[in-house]
Design a protein around this motif. Sequence first.
Motif, PDB file in Angstrom:
ATOM      1  N   ILE A 149      31.635  31.128  21.194  1.00 12.86           N
ATOM      2  CA  ILE A 149      30.888  29.690  20.362  1.00 12.86           C
ATOM      3  C   ILE A 149      31.284  28.992  20.826  1.00 12.86           C
ATOM      4  CG2 ILE A 149      30.262  28.861  18.417  1.00 12.86           C
ATOM      5  CD1 ILE A 149      30.773  31.520  16.670  1.00 12.86           C
ATOM      6  N   LYS A 150      32.458  28.232  20.869  1.00 11.11           N
ATOM      7  CA  LYS A 150      32.659  26.979  21.457  1.00 11.11           C
ATOM      8  C   LYS A 150      32.558  26.583  22.319  1.00 11.11           C
ATOM      9  CE  LYS A 150      37.279  24.233  21.713  1.00 11.11           C
ATOM     10  NZ  LYS A 150      38.717  24.460  21.439  1.00 11.11           N
ATOM     11  N   THR A 151      33.300  27.268  23.912  1.00 13.92           N
ATOM     12  CA  THR A 151      32.566  27.010  24.968  1.00 13.92           C
ATOM     13  C   THR A 151      31.434  27.346  25.649  1.00 13.92           C
ATOM     14  OG1 THR A 151      33.201  29.365  25.690  1.00 13.92           O
ATOM     15  CG2 THR A 151      35.243  27.444  25.075  1.00 13.92           C
ATOM     16  N   LEU A 152      31.189  27.779  25.206  1.00 13.79           N
ATOM     17  CA  LEU A 152      29.371  28.426  25.413  1.00 13.79           C
ATOM     18  C   LEU A 152      28.141  27.549  24.740  1.00 13.79           C
ATOM     19  CD1 LEU A 152      30.024  31.883  26.836  1.00 13.79           C
ATOM     20  CD2 LEU A 152      30.156  29.638  28.168  1.00 13.79           C
ATOM     21  N   VAL A 153      27.881  28.567  23.744  1.00 13.72           N
ATOM     22  CA  VAL A 153      26.527  28.298  22.380  1.00 13.72           C
ATOM     23  C   VAL A 153      26.425  27.328  22.059  1.00 13.72           C
ATOM     24  CG1 VAL A 153      25.849  28.477  20.214  1.00 13.72           C
ATOM     25  CG2 VAL A 153      27.236  30.915  21.323  1.00 13.72           C
ATOM     26  N   ILE A 154      27.638  26.310  22.068  1.00 14.81           N
ATOM     27  CA  ILE A 154      27.633  24.716  20.933  1.00 14.81           C
ATOM     28  C   ILE A 154      27.413  23.906  22.218  1.00 14.81           C
ATOM     29  CG2 ILE A 154      28.946  22.873  19.795  1.00 14.81           C
ATOM     30  CD1 ILE A 154      28.190  25.291  17.816  1.00 14.81           C
ATOM     31  N   PRO A 155      28.220  23.692  23.145  1.00 12.51           N
ATOM     32  CA  PRO A 155      27.719  22.771  24.447  1.00 12.51           C
ATOM     33  C   PRO A 155      26.496  23.308  25.502  1.00 12.51           C
ATOM     34  CG  PRO A 155      29.911  24.012  25.132  1.00 12.51           C
ATOM     35  CD  PRO A 155      29.085  24.658  23.987  1.00 12.51           C
ATOM     36  N   VAL A 156      25.382  24.250  25.255  1.00  5.55           N
ATOM     37  CA  VAL A 156      24.862  24.956  25.434  1.00  5.55           C
ATOM     38  C   VAL A 156      23.395  23.357  24.533  1.00  5.55           C
ATOM     39  CG1 VAL A 156      22.269  26.364  25.947  1.00  5.55           C
ATOM     40  CG2 VAL A 156      25.241  27.048  26.413  1.00  5.55           C
ATOM     41  N   ILE A 157      23.507  23.877  22.971  1.00  6.20           N
ATOM     42  CA  ILE A 157      22.787  23.648  22.016  1.00  6.20           C
ATOM     43  C   ILE A 157      22.582  22.462  22.278  1.00  6.20           C
ATOM     44  CG2 ILE A 157      22.014  23.520  19.604  1.00  6.20           C
ATOM     45  CD1 ILE A 157      23.118  25.959  19.121  1.00  6.20           C
ATOM     46  N   THR A 158      24.254  21.321  22.183  1.00  2.58           N
ATOM     47  CA  THR A 158      24.623  20.137  21.732  1.00  2.58           C
ATOM     48  C   THR A 158      23.650  19.670  23.358  1.00  2.58           C
ATOM     49  OG1 THR A 158      26.122  20.510  20.947  1.00  2.58           O
ATOM     50  CG2 THR A 158      25.786  18.866  22.009  1.00  2.58           C
ATOM     51  N   GLY A 159      23.708  20.365  24.625  1.00  6.15           N
ATOM     52  CA  GLY A 159      23.433  19.586  25.802  1.00  6.15           C
ATOM     53  C   GLY A 159      21.883  19.004  25.752  1.00  6.15           C
ATOM     54  N   VAL A 160      21.188  20.023  24.737  1.00  5.23           N
ATOM     55  CA  VAL A 160      19.852  20.956  25.248  1.00  5.23           C
ATOM     56  C   VAL A 160      19.298  19.739  24.185  1.00  5.23           C
ATOM     57  CG1 VAL A 160      17.738  22.239  24.852  1.00  5.23           C
ATOM     58  CG2 VAL A 160      19.511  22.932  26.019  1.00  5.23           C
ATOM     59  N   LEU A 161      19.914  20.136  22.724  1.00  2.00           N
ATOM     60  CA  LEU A 161      19.426  18.466  22.014  1.00  2.00           C
ATOM     61  C   LEU A 161      19.304  17.386  22.663  1.00  2.00           C
ATOM     62  CD1 LEU A 161      21.109  20.227  18.957  1.00  2.00           C
ATOM     63  CD2 LEU A 161      18.958  20.199  19.290  1.00  2.00           C
ATOM     64  N   LYS A 162      20.264  16.682  23.483  1.00  2.04           N
ATOM     65  CA  LYS A 162      20.923  15.713  23.864  1.00  2.04           C
ATOM     66  C   LYS A 162      19.647  14.963  24.696  1.00  2.04           C
ATOM     67  CE  LYS A 162      26.161  14.607  23.472  1.00  2.04           C
ATOM     68  NZ  LYS A 162      27.083  14.877  24.407  1.00  2.04           N
ATOM     69  N   SER A 163      18.753  15.975  25.501  1.00  3.56           N
ATOM     70  CA  SER A 163      18.607  15.812  26.264  1.00  3.56           C
ATOM     71  C   SER A 163      16.541  15.532  26.031  1.00  3.56           C
ATOM     72  CB  SER A 163      18.047  17.060  27.562  1.00  3.56           C
ATOM     73  OG  SER A 163      17.353  18.251  26.714  1.00  3.56           O
ATOM     74  N   LYS A 164      16.622  15.059  24.486  1.00  5.64           N
ATOM     75  CA  LYS A 164      15.341  15.325  23.724  1.00  5.64           C
ATOM     76  C   LYS A 164      15.570  13.849  23.050  1.00  5.64           C
ATOM     77  CE  LYS A 164      14.386  19.950  22.433  1.00  5.64           C
ATOM     78  NZ  LYS A 164      13.369  20.028  22.686  1.00  5.64           N
ATOM     79  N   LEU A 165      13.918  13.463  22.859  1.00  2.00           N
ATOM     80  CA  LEU A 165      14.371  11.843  22.142  1.00  2.00           C
ATOM     81  C   LEU A 165      14.366  12.209  20.389  1.00  2.00           C
ATOM     82  CD1 LEU A 165      12.505   9.198  22.618  1.00  2.00           C
ATOM     83  CD2 LEU A 165      10.581  10.326  21.243  1.00  2.00           C
ATOM     84  N   TYR A 166      15.545  11.547  20.909  1.00  2.00           N
ATOM     85  CA  TYR A 166      16.145  11.526  19.600  1.00  2.00           C
ATOM     86  C   TYR A 166      17.387  11.990  18.896  1.00  2.00           C
ATOM     87  CZ  TYR A 166      11.957   8.011  18.037  1.00  2.00           C
ATOM     88  OH  TYR A 166      11.042   7.321  18.386  1.00  2.00           O
ATOM     89  N   GLY A 167      17.420  13.482  20.195  1.00  2.00           N
ATOM     90  CA  GLY A 167      18.262  14.186  19.789  1.00  2.00           C
ATOM     91  C   GLY A 167      19.446  13.577  19.396  1.00  2.00           C
ATOM     92  N   ARG A 168      20.038  12.908  19.733  1.00  3.89           N
ATOM     93  CA  ARG A 168      21.663  12.020  18.889  1.00  3.89           C
ATOM     94  C   ARG A 168      21.473  12.550  17.600  1.00  3.89           C
ATOM     95  NH1 ARG A 168      25.323  11.343  22.394  1.00  3.89           N
ATOM     96  NH2 ARG A 168      24.662  10.914  24.944  1.00  3.89           N
ATOM     97  N   ILE A 169      20.290  11.910  17.332  1.00  3.62           N
ATOM     98  CA  ILE A 169      19.276  12.034  15.617  1.00  3.62           C
ATOM     99  C   ILE A 169      19.588  13.250  15.117  1.00  3.62           C
ATOM    100  CG2 ILE A 169      18.718  10.321  13.806  1.00  3.62           C
ATOM    101  CD1 ILE A 169      17.859   8.696  15.636  1.00  3.62           C
TER     102      ILE A 169
END
Length: 268
Positions: A149-169
């Motif tokens: 979860i820590k090294t694969l799942v969370i980084p992928v989810i975080t990376g995809v969200l950061k690429s979206k508009l208002y992703g950091r919010i």
Amino acid sequence: MTKKSNYNQIIQQIKQSNNNNENGVDFSKYARPELIEAASAVANFLGDGISSILSPPVVLVVVTFVLDYVLPFSSSFRRVLFLVVGVIGGLITGLLYGTRSIIHLAAGDAKKVVTEIIRLVTDIIEDISSYSRDPSTIPPVSELVRGAIKTLVIPVITGVLKSKLYGRIILLVANPILKTSSDWLLYIISSFESKSKKSDSSTVKTVTTKAEPTRQKQDRMIETLNTVKKIVVPKIDALVRKFNMPLFISSLICGAITFLCMLGIYTL
């Protein structure tokens, strides 16, 4: 860029990261497109969830405005009251129905992620068992799942969200959801591991210092993973059923009351 090439790119980024090792296991070696796809689906759900929830109420509110504009009213007061009741009722009805719909989507994505995590951890256990005769080299199931979860799942989810508009919010809301979900899964695994250890110790008649054979430990850990899957997936389905009918009935009742009130305001 196709989905497959995009997933391969994400896998390469994970492999180049310096945070892949947990308990001596290089999780980047096990970053498969299936897991990346499942985690990306969760990220897309979190990123697009707001629009999915808001779509039904927005549609109902727009319909209310159109009806308010097109229909003839005997007085301005009736027109304003019709609009107010329609907007409030439409928002409540739409939100209830939208929440019900999005719970179904969330459950499906969550089950995919759990399934892929269990497959990944099973591969790790089998690989370690194949080159090591010392069963103590295999970390506990809960630690392997935590590492995945820590090294694969969370980084992928975080990376995809950061690429979206208002992703950091969106991440401000997503992070607590991810943490709660991960803790819940790890709690179930840890609880089952504790019960399994107690059960094993109660059946042992003599105490021995000899380490448990690697193969035997591998089979027991894989059995634990399969049992956890059988527990978690039905729990997710039960959670959906728990909210599905109340939300559906509530949206119907609210919609019916709103419709009758609007009809009464227009005709009486």
